[in-house]
Design a protein around this motif. Structure first.
Motif, PDB file in Angstrom:
ATOM      1  N   ASN A   1      40.629  42.546  50.337  1.00 52.28           N
ATOM      2  CA  ASN A   1      41.530  42.961  49.257  1.00 52.28           C
ATOM      3  C   ASN A   1      41.273  42.160  47.980  1.00 52.28           C
ATOM      4  O   ASN A   1      41.265  42.698  46.869  1.00 52.28           O
ATOM      5  CB  ASN A   1      42.984  42.778  49.692  1.00 52.28           C
TER       6      ASN A   1
ATOM      7  N   LYS B   1      38.174  43.341  46.294  1.00 54.44           N
ATOM      8  CA  LYS B   1      38.409  44.589  45.549  1.00 54.44           C
ATOM      9  C   LYS B   1      39.010  44.286  44.178  1.00 54.44           C
ATOM     10  O   LYS B   1      38.646  44.893  43.159  1.00 54.44           O
ATOM     11  CB  LYS B   1      39.333  45.504  46.341  1.00 54.44           C
TER      12      LYS B   1
ATOM     13  N   ASP C   1      36.225  42.689  42.100  1.00 50.48           N
ATOM     14  CA  ASP C   1      35.257  43.709  41.657  1.00 50.48           C
ATOM     15  C   ASP C   1      35.813  44.524  40.499  1.00 50.48           C
ATOM     16  O   ASP C   1      35.089  44.894  39.566  1.00 50.48           O
ATOM     17  CB  ASP C   1      34.908  44.627  42.837  1.00 50.48           C
TER      18      ASP C   1
END
Length: 921
Positions: free
Chosen positions: A101, A104, A107
């Motif tokens: 998580n 993510k 990113d």
């Protein structure tokens, strides 16, 4: 251990290339990060900032390093502040689920152009406070601070500049950084008062940092919806408050106030755009009305001018000419003014449309300026032809009347001369005359023959005029021919009688042998002497006009020379009188009984004596007149010198002021306000100098009253001084107006003083003859000389060559080829004169270098008023806009036809594009 965090923001530089803009943060020192004061400030500030966004999703965090460890709230925070959806999070509670998580989230941050160095998901999952705070600071930089832009500065520098501009007028506030400049709390209070003066009374604040900080934090939280992110105690007790905490909190003020300013700016922009549009529509309607009236008048007038039906007499033709003169004096001049005003209105309207970025005005069919000019040209052509036809007909009638009158005058003159000549030529008076009488008769006959020969031309002219009247079909040509025939017959008869009489006189002369030589001698000598006396009397009574003392003295010298010739003239007079006495003696001695009248002269001795007495009386009178004139010229000379002294001072003074004004208008060293101040000083000096001009006018009036017309003591005439003075007044007024226009242009377009100086300096450099205008090639060179902004080569060398400037213009959408340059010339020289004035040059540069309203900007403004809806409601328009402009929009906006629009919704997008000619209203 030292760690560096780098934030990289990708942006488009406006030339089509992507570049990386690197924001380097100071290195984080482990000891500093472990400092409880710094850590406490960042924890509290970053936590409050995150909660200000998470509460929009109905959640919050309590412990910043723990609540983000599983990555769920971190992803939720990013979704809230970006408005975008992130990948679906993993709901497991294992370590790898948490790392996934967090990755993510990282990113997503990286996808927004942020380069994260030494921040990994493991450190966040492990609750590393240093990395967690660094990550949150990176998010704040990217989503809260990076997009701040103030006057070509952004991010931290932009936020700092915004704070400085907003707090500049406040006493005791000097924002130079984001730490110690905020410790006394006045800067926070100044920001609030600047935008919401109703919330705080800045002028009553005291030197109480704790009270000021708490007051600002409480007002921000209660009225501005900005959570309390800082503690006044932490700020005051820390020598150098945490910069990131201060920046984060201040950025909330920026975003809170920017929204209100944006709405106000949007409403103002719409009002401005609609106001310009309403004014332009009025000008369009006025143009259409004036054009229709002028074209209708031209259509009515042209047929009257094209009528070429000639009248048969001079009176009717004169009446037509008088009608045409009334048309030229009374009917046409107002229409000329209307045509000129129509062209001026059209040009003014097009200029306003171009300045406001609107499409050009296209009048109704047949009502273009070119159509009016074409119709006017047809009127002028008909008018010119009509006038030429009138004048031709009048000249023809005048020619006939003139020839007829000339024939009558010459015929009457000849008939008067010929009357009785036939009877005289038939007399035989020479049979009883003496020799003197015969010779006199013979001379008289010779004179008549000369006179007869002289009249030959008149008779031929009479015949020629009669012939021309026949050719021009004169209405009374029969009477002319009859009279001409009588004159010709009489002329032939006089020629025959003249020849017969001459032959008779010559025969009689041969019979007479005695001649009186004394009469002949008297005639030969009396005539020249009589002419001399008449000439002398004319000269002595001649009115003389002189302008200088030398001319008077020359006349006095000539008069003295004339007096010296009087003794010689008196001797000639006595000799002529002696001849007359000899004639009397001979007549008495030989008993001549004939009437002794001198046949060779009409001059008598009585006339000679009377004229001689007259000459002797005129000599002293002439001498007195010359002496009076000499005294008057001395007085005039004094007036000349008095005028010359003043004129020789005033003339150079005017020239010096003209040069000073010229140098001031060309000076680019100071500001426009400095130039205006100096010009106002020059104007004051000129006004107080006016009494000198008035005094010179008084002296000039005395000179004119004395009839003095020249002055060798000065090259300046009163007309020169008047023209120079009027030119000086005109020049100072025009120069002040030009500077005022430049100031208005600068202020209206937001041009800096440096830009205005650069424009003026470049224009003056290429305006080598100081005409105030540039030819095409010089204007192109001037554009090239100004192409130095934003180029690396210019930064090193101070200017760009032609290729660099062309490349710069190409990157900005220009191509200084022949086509592009021709387009630019059409903007700055719409009349195609080949010359570019300084005002046109300034208009072009300001239009190319300043922001103008566009359809997209108006759409964006309406979107703000509509709360991001694709349509706007009537009540929203009436709430946000003035009544007249709100009604203007309601009448012209089309109903919204998109999905989801309620009844009465209006389409502001189509309306905005129609304002700029991109669609139809």
């Amino acid at each position: 251990m030292m760690t560096q965090i780098e934030t990289t923001v990708h942006y488009n530089n406006g030339f089509g290339d992507e570049e990386d803009y690197m924001i380097q943060e100071d290195e984080w020192d482990r000891d500093m990060l472990l400092d409880p004061a710094w850590e406490k400030q960042q924890r509290k500030t970053f936590t409050a900032w995150c909660n200000s966004h998470l509460r929009k999703a109905g959640t919050q965090i309590e412990n910043i390093e723990d609540d983000f460890r599983n990555g769920l709230k971190l992803m939720l925070l990013l979704e809230v502040i970006s408005g975008e959806r992130l990948p679906k999070p993993d709901r497991g509670k294992m370590r790898f689920h948490k790392i996934a998580n967090v990755n993510k989230a990282l990113d997503f941050i990286t996808s927004k152009g942020v380069k994260l160095v030494s921040i990994g998901a493991e450190e966040i999952v492990d609750g590393n406070i240093k990395m967690t705070l660094g990550m949150i600071w990176t998010i704040i930089l990217r989503f809260a601070i990076q997009d701040i832009s103030v006057e070509e500065t952004s991010a931290k520098e932009g936020l700092l500049l915004w704070c400085q501009r907003k707090t500049a007028p406040y006493r005791n506030v000097n924002v130079q950084n984001f730490h110690v400049s905020w410790k006394d709390g006045l800067a926070f209070c100044a920001l609030i008062h600047k935008h919401r003066p109703d919330l705080i009374n800045y002028h009553n604040l005291k030197d109480d940092p704790m009270g000021n900080l708490n007051l600002a934090f409480e007002i921000a939280e209660k009225h501005l919806d900005i959570p309390k992110m800082l503690d006044a105690e932490d700020i005051i007790n820390t020598p150098k408050p945490d910069e990131r905490a201060i920046m984060t909190y201040v950025s909330c003020f920026y975003h809170a106030f920017a929204g209100a300013e944006q709405a106000e700016t949007a409403a103002n922009r719409i009002c401005k755009v609609l106001g310009v549009n309403q004014e332009n529509e009025k000008l369009m309607e006025e143009y259409e009305r004036l054009a229709s009236e002028l074209l209708e008048w031209i259509r009515r007038t042209t047929p009257w001018l094209e009528n070429r039906t000639a009248e048969k007499n001079m009176v009717e033709m004169q009446r037509k000419l008088e009608d045409f003169r009334d048309y030229r004096r009374m009917h046409k001049p107002p229409k000329v003014q209307e045509k000129c005003q129509l062209e001026i209105s059209f040009n003014t309207l097009q200029t306003k449309l171009r300045i406001s970025n609107r499409p050009a005005f296209m009048p109704s069919e047949g009502k273009m300026v070119s159509d009016i000019a074409s119709a006017w040209q047809g009127l002028e052509g008909a008018e010119k032809g009509y006038e030429e036809w009138l004048l031709t007909e009048i000249r023809r009638l005048e020619r006939l009347d003139h020839l007829a009158e000339k024939f009558r005058q010459k015929a009457s003159t000849h008939e008067t001369w010929a009357n009785g000549k036939e009877l005289i030529l038939s007399q035989k008076d020479y049979e009883t005359a003496t020799l003197t009488e015969v010779r006199a008769l013979l001379r008289k006959h010779e004179s008549f023959e000369s006179d007869l020969a002289a009249h030959q031309d008149r008779v031929e002219q009479i015949a020629a005029i009669a012939q021309e009247l026949n050719e021009l079909d004169y209405y009374d040509v029969a009477a002319v021919n009859q009279r001409c025939q009588r004159i010709c017959d009489l002329w032939d008869q006089l020629g025959t009688l003249t020849q017969k009489r001459r032959e008779a006189l010559e025969r009689t002369e041969k019979l007479l042998e005695t001649i009186d030589q004394l009469f002949l001698e008297f005639a030969k000598r009396s005539a020249p002497f009589n002419n001399w006396m008449e000439g002398a009397m004319e000269d002595l009574q001649d009115m003389f006009i002189v302008h200088t003392i030398d001319e008077v003295q020359s006349l006095i010298s000539s008069h003295e020379q004339f007096k010296a010739t009087l003794p010689e003239a008196d001797g000639e007079r006595q000799a002529i009188l002696g001849i007359h006495m000899e004639v009397q003696k001979i007549s008495q001695s030989y008993g001549i009984k004939a009437n002794l009248i001198n046949p060779y002269s009409t001059i008598t001795t009585e006339e000679l004596l009377a004229k001689w007495d007259r000459v002797k009386k005129l000599v002293p009178q002439r001498e007195g007149s010359l002496q009076e004139e000499l005294a008057r010229q001395h007085a005039s000379e004094r007036l000349r010198r008095q005028f010359a002294v003043q004129a020789n001072l005033i003339g150079p003074w005017i020239q010096t002021r003209m040069e000073e004004i010229g140098h001031c208008s060309l000076d680019v060293g100071g500001t426009l306000e400095d130039q205006m101040t100096q010009l106002k000083q020059f104007e004051h000096v000129i006004v107080i100098y006016k009494p000198n001009i008035d005094k010179l006018e008084g002296d000039h009036q005395l000179i004119q009253e004395s009839l003095v017309f020249d002055n060798k003591h000065t090259n300046y005439t009163m007309e020169h001084i008047r023209v120079g003075w009027e030119l000086l007044l005109t020049t100072i007024a025009r120069t002040i107006n030009e500077i005022e226009t430049q100031i208005l242009t600068r202020d209206a377009k937001g041009i800096s003083q440096e830009q205005m100086h650069e424009f003026r300096s470049s224009f003056n450099h290429f305006d080598r003859e100081n005409t105030g205008k540039l030819p095409c090639e010089e204007f192109k060179a001037c554009l090239i000389s100004l192409g130095h902004v934003g180029n690396d080569h210019q930064k090193k060398h101070g200017a760009m060559d032609t290729d660099d400037f062309r490349a710069c213009l190409i990157s900005m959408g220009y191509d200084l080829g022949e086509v592009e340059f021709a387009r630019i010339m059409m903007l700055v020289d719409p009349s195609a004169t080949g010359m570019v004035s300084f005002q046109s040059f300034i208009d072009f540069m300001t239009r190319e270098t300043t922001d103008t309203d566009t359809a997209d900007q108006v759409v964006a403004s309406f979107r703000i008023l509509a709360a991001n809806k694709p349509y706007i409601l009537v009540e929203e328009l009436r709430r946000e806009l003035p009544p007249d402009q709100a009604e203007y929009c309601i009448l012209r906006m089309a109903p919204y036809s998109g999905p989801g629009g309620p009844a009465g919704a209006l389409d502001y997008t189509a309306f905005s594009t129609a304002l700029y000619g991109e669609s139809d209203l």
